[in-house]
Design a protein around this motif. Structure first.
Motif, PDB file in Angstrom:
ATOM      1  N   TYR A  68      33.185  24.627  31.088  1.00 55.92           N
ATOM      2  CA  TYR A  68      34.181  25.555  30.533  1.00 55.92           C
ATOM      3  C   TYR A  68      35.017  26.130  31.674  1.00 55.92           C
ATOM      4  CZ  TYR A  68      36.042  29.688  28.066  1.00 55.92           C
ATOM      5  OH  TYR A  68      36.863  30.644  27.521  1.00 55.92           O
ATOM      6  N   ILE A  69      36.338  25.928  31.620  1.00 55.23           N
ATOM      7  CA  ILE A  69      37.257  26.459  32.631  1.00 55.23           C
ATOM      8  C   ILE A  69      38.165  27.478  31.966  1.00 55.23           C
ATOM      9  CG2 ILE A  69      39.160  25.912  34.208  1.00 55.23           C
ATOM     10  CD1 ILE A  69      37.928  23.139  34.575  1.00 55.23           C
ATOM     11  N   SER A  70      38.258  28.649  32.547  1.00 53.88           N
ATOM     12  CA  SER A  70      39.085  29.717  32.001  1.00 53.88           C
ATOM     13  C   SER A  70      40.381  29.841  32.799  1.00 53.88           C
ATOM     14  CB  SER A  70      38.332  31.049  32.042  1.00 53.88           C
ATOM     15  OG  SER A  70      39.169  32.103  31.615  1.00 53.88           O
ATOM     16  N   ILE A  71      41.518  29.767  32.104  1.00 50.42           N
ATOM     17  CA  ILE A  71      42.827  29.961  32.719  1.00 50.42           C
ATOM     18  C   ILE A  71      43.446  31.214  32.111  1.00 50.42           C
ATOM     19  CG2 ILE A  71      45.106  28.960  33.142  1.00 50.42           C
ATOM     20  CD1 ILE A  71      42.812  27.426  34.482  1.00 50.42           C
ATOM     21  N   ILE A  72      43.772  32.188  32.959  1.00 48.03           N
ATOM     22  CA  ILE A  72      44.275  33.481  32.481  1.00 48.03           C
ATOM     23  C   ILE A  72      45.678  33.702  33.025  1.00 48.03           C
ATOM     24  CG2 ILE A  72      43.871  35.972  32.402  1.00 48.03           C
ATOM     25  CD1 ILE A  72      40.897  35.367  32.996  1.00 48.03           C
ATOM     26  N   GLY A  73      46.654  33.722  32.136  1.00 45.92           N
ATOM     27  CA  GLY A  73      48.032  33.972  32.529  1.00 45.92           C
ATOM     28  C   GLY A  73      48.386  35.447  32.436  1.00 45.92           C
ATOM     29  N   LYS A  74      49.633  35.754  32.706  1.00 47.90           N
ATOM     30  CA  LYS A  74      50.089  37.144  32.598  1.00 47.90           C
ATOM     31  C   LYS A  74      50.399  37.520  31.153  1.00 47.90           C
ATOM     32  CE  LYS A  74      52.183  37.417  37.214  1.00 47.90           C
ATOM     33  NZ  LYS A  74      53.446  37.636  37.948  1.00 47.90           N
ATOM     34  N   SER A  75      50.698  36.508  30.336  1.00 46.79           N
ATOM     35  CA  SER A  75      51.106  36.772  28.963  1.00 46.79           C
ATOM     36  C   SER A  75      50.748  35.579  28.092  1.00 46.79           C
ATOM     37  CB  SER A  75      52.617  37.040  28.916  1.00 46.79           C
ATOM     38  OG  SER A  75      53.082  37.159  27.590  1.00 46.79           O
ATOM     39  N   SER A  76      50.757  35.800  26.794  1.00 43.05           N
ATOM     40  CA  SER A  76      50.467  34.711  25.854  1.00 43.05           C
ATOM     41  C   SER A  76      51.637  34.448  24.916  1.00 43.05           C
ATOM     42  CB  SER A  76      49.225  35.057  25.019  1.00 43.05           C
ATOM     43  OG  SER A  76      49.459  36.219  24.247  1.00 43.05           O
ATOM     44  N   ASN A  77      52.760  35.134  25.143  1.00 41.72           N
ATOM     45  CA  ASN A  77      53.822  35.073  24.131  1.00 41.72           C
ATOM     46  C   ASN A  77      55.215  34.844  24.717  1.00 41.72           C
ATOM     47  OD1 ASN A  77      54.078  37.528  25.368  1.00 41.72           O
ATOM     48  ND2 ASN A  77      53.723  38.777  23.553  1.00 41.72           N
ATOM     49  N   SER A  78      55.315  33.921  25.659  1.00 38.22           N
ATOM     50  CA  SER A  78      56.640  33.570  26.173  1.00 38.22           C
ATOM     51  C   SER A  78      56.684  32.073  26.454  1.00 38.22           C
ATOM     52  CB  SER A  78      56.953  34.345  27.452  1.00 38.22           C
ATOM     53  OG  SER A  78      56.242  33.820  28.560  1.00 38.22           O
ATOM     54  N   GLU A  79      57.904  31.545  26.565  1.00 42.13           N
ATOM     55  CA  GLU A  79      58.056  30.109  26.804  1.00 42.13           C
ATOM     56  C   GLU A  79      57.421  29.681  28.122  1.00 42.13           C
ATOM     57  OE1 GLU A  79      62.241  28.795  24.994  1.00 42.13           O
ATOM     58  OE2 GLU A  79      62.316  30.724  26.005  1.00 42.13           O
ATOM     59  N   PHE A  80      57.574  30.496  29.153  1.00 48.44           N
ATOM     60  CA  PHE A  80      57.011  30.158  30.460  1.00 48.44           C
ATOM     61  C   PHE A  80      55.501  29.992  30.362  1.00 48.44           C
ATOM     62  CE2 PHE A  80      55.103  31.114  34.545  1.00 48.44           C
ATOM     63  CZ  PHE A  80      55.923  30.484  35.458  1.00 48.44           C
ATOM     64  N   TRP A  81      54.831  30.964  29.769  1.00 46.97           N
ATOM     65  CA  TRP A  81      53.361  30.921  29.714  1.00 46.97           C
ATOM     66  C   TRP A  81      52.873  29.883  28.718  1.00 46.97           C
ATOM     67  CZ3 TRP A  81      51.531  32.649  33.901  1.00 46.97           C
ATOM     68  CH2 TRP A  81      52.213  33.666  34.583  1.00 46.97           C
ATOM     69  N   ASN A  82      53.661  29.594  27.683  1.00 48.70           N
ATOM     70  CA  ASN A  82      53.311  28.488  26.786  1.00 48.70           C
ATOM     71  C   ASN A  82      53.365  27.156  27.521  1.00 48.70           C
ATOM     72  OD1 ASN A  82      52.821  30.067  24.530  1.00 48.70           O
ATOM     73  ND2 ASN A  82      54.926  29.937  23.778  1.00 48.70           N
ATOM     74  N   GLU A  83      54.325  27.016  28.452  1.00 50.53           N
ATOM     75  CA  GLU A  83      54.402  25.809  29.266  1.00 50.53           C
ATOM     76  C   GLU A  83      53.177  25.689  30.181  1.00 50.53           C
ATOM     77  OE1 GLU A  83      57.040  23.181  30.047  1.00 50.53           O
ATOM     78  OE2 GLU A  83      56.989  23.593  27.903  1.00 50.53           O
ATOM     79  N   VAL A  84      52.761  26.792  30.771  1.00 50.45           N
ATOM     80  CA  VAL A  84      51.538  26.795  31.594  1.00 50.45           C
ATOM     81  C   VAL A  84      50.350  26.323  30.750  1.00 50.45           C
ATOM     82  CG1 VAL A  84      49.872  28.262  32.802  1.00 50.45           C
ATOM     83  CG2 VAL A  84      52.316  28.596  33.190  1.00 50.45           C
ATOM     84  N   LYS A  85      50.254  26.859  29.536  1.00 47.70           N
ATOM     85  CA  LYS A  85      49.159  26.474  28.633  1.00 47.70           C
ATOM     86  C   LYS A  85      49.204  24.989  28.312  1.00 47.70           C
ATOM     87  CE  LYS A  85      47.238  27.516  24.057  1.00 47.70           C
ATOM     88  NZ  LYS A  85      47.377  28.371  22.844  1.00 47.70           N
ATOM     89  N   GLU A  86      50.405  24.464  28.033  1.00 47.84           N
ATOM     90  CA  GLU A  86      50.540  23.042  27.714  1.00 47.84           C
ATOM     91  C   GLU A  86      50.091  22.171  28.893  1.00 47.84           C
ATOM     92  OE1 GLU A  86      51.429  21.444  24.815  1.00 47.84           O
ATOM     93  OE2 GLU A  86      51.123  23.470  24.014  1.00 47.84           O
ATOM     94  N   GLY A  87      50.482  22.556  30.095  1.00 46.28           N
ATOM     95  CA  GLY A  87      50.050  21.805  31.276  1.00 46.28           C
ATOM     96  C   GLY A  87      48.538  21.846  31.458  1.00 46.28           C
TER      97      GLY A  87
END
Length: 385
Positions: A68-87
């Motif tokens: 299990y790998i946890s990736i924690i961004g600054k936000s969950s509701n913007s195009e930039f962070w959605n792109e991070v999630k997709e990658g």
């Protein structure tokens, strides 16, 4: 104890590891699945710009089943962070395909971020929750460069390696950092803006916060470049979004002093970002250009300006609203990062750290310069989001 030993080994073997893996074959654009079906990765262009290129490659990473790998961004509701999630999710898929894991054996990569924008307290709460799930590694985009050290100490004590992305900190046990070169982003912002205003006059700097490393580096990169190479440009206005709390008191006091007798007092908390930015711009009427350090602050700047404003604006980040502003000529140029590649490389660095394989200290995810004239080019379009 085994995980702690892996952490120590990773620091020792980094140079040796990357001298050998830099020459290894990276994953191909077309991935052949078990049943012989060929799957095309349409986002391969985002991975090809990663440096070192080894971070676009899952080969040789032998994660244990069910990791299990946890990736924690600054936000969950913007195009930039959605792109991070997709990658990040693409890296999860590629790891499972490479290792042949199915069902309960599959590696799980979980992306989470604050639902309230870039909220420090919520990020700390998320980090606490994720550490309780005992991940093999954590990747985090740090909102406040000093706020998570207690949690990082706890992770280190429990053998959970930490890697950072987008915005890091000086915490000594962070094993890798994946981001665009934020100082160079600031420098490019200064250079491009200077050319748009004939290398002379007043400009403004609008920064997303005072606390994150990415904000500090872009701000300093911009100011240093102007000081060193563009002495005829002055920066009388530097505004951070988290200046609002103090500035709103000033604005409310002025409005209450000048209100019509008997009118209702204005409360500081009623002052919005758009009003604050409009206020500071009115105080600096000679501003010819502006540099915005991310999409959030740029959206607030555009809302504060008149539609026919002649202000030359260079901003950081892509996304629908930014590209529309570019097409409408409300923005003169964009410095677009590679959040998809950033998310992918962060999972790779986290996976490597969990196995004690060693990591490059800094992984460059890259950025590009985008204008209305070049945004239709194939080499540019593949990096847009």
């Amino acid at each position: 104890m085994k995980r702690k030993l892996q952490v120590l080994l990773s620091l020792v073997c980094t140079a040796v590891l990357f001298s050998s893996c830099a020459s290894s074959d990276t994953q191909k654009e077309n991935i052949v699945l078990k049943d012989g079906e060929e799957k095309i990765n349409e986002r391969q262009g985002n991975l090809d710009v990663l440096n070192p290129i080894a971070y676009s490659d899952v080969s040789g990473i032998k994660l244990e089943p069910g990791s299990y790998i946890s990736i924690i961004g600054k936000s969950s509701n913007s195009e930039f962070w959605n792109e991070v999630k997709e990658g990040a999710k693409k890296a999860e898929e590629d790891l499972n395909n490479a290792l042949g894991y199915e069902g309960e054996d599959k590696i799980k990569v979980n992306y989470s971020g604050s639902a309230k924008g870039e909220n420090i307290e919520e990020q700390i709460n998320i980090l606490d929750e994720e550490l309780a799930r005992n991940p093999v590694a954590v990747g985090i985009a740090i909102i406040d460069s000093t706020a998570c050290e207690v949690q990082f100490d706890l992770a280190t004590e429990n053998g959970i390696p930490i890697v950072a992305f987008d915005s890091g900190s000086d915490y000594k046990n962070i094993q890798a950092m994946t981001s665009a070169n934020n100082s160079e982003i600031g420098k490019m912002g200064a250079t491009k803006l200077a050319s748009m205003i004939d290398d002379a006059g007043d400009v403004a700097l609008f920064v997303h916060d005072k606390e994150s490393t990415s904000a500090k580096q872009r701000e300093q990169g911009f100011l240093n470049a102007l000081k060193e190479s563009h002495p005829n440009i002055k920066v009388p206005l530097v505004y951070h979004l988290d200046d609002l709390e103090e500035l709103s008191k000033v604005i409310a006091t002025e409005r209450n002093k000048n209100k019509i007798e008997g009118g209702k007092d204005v409360l500081p908390e009623e002052i919005k970002q758009t009003e604050a930015i409009h206020y500071v711009l009115k105080k600096n009427p000679n501003i010819k250009g502006a540099f915005s350090t991310n999409v959030t602050v740029n959206e607030e700047l555009l809302k504060a300006l008149e539609k026919d404003s002649e202000l030359k604006i260079v901003s950081v980040d892509g996304g629908e609203s930014q590209l529309k502003a570019l097409k409408d000529e409300r923005v003169s140029g964009l410095i677009v990062q590679n959040p998809y590649g950033m998310g992918y490389a962060t999972v790779i660095s986290a996976a490597r750290a969990s196995r004690g394989m060693g990591n490059q200290a800094y992984i460059d995810s890259g950025f590009i310069w985008v204008t209305k004239d070049n945004m239709g080019k194939k080499s540019i379009k593949k990096m847009l989001y």
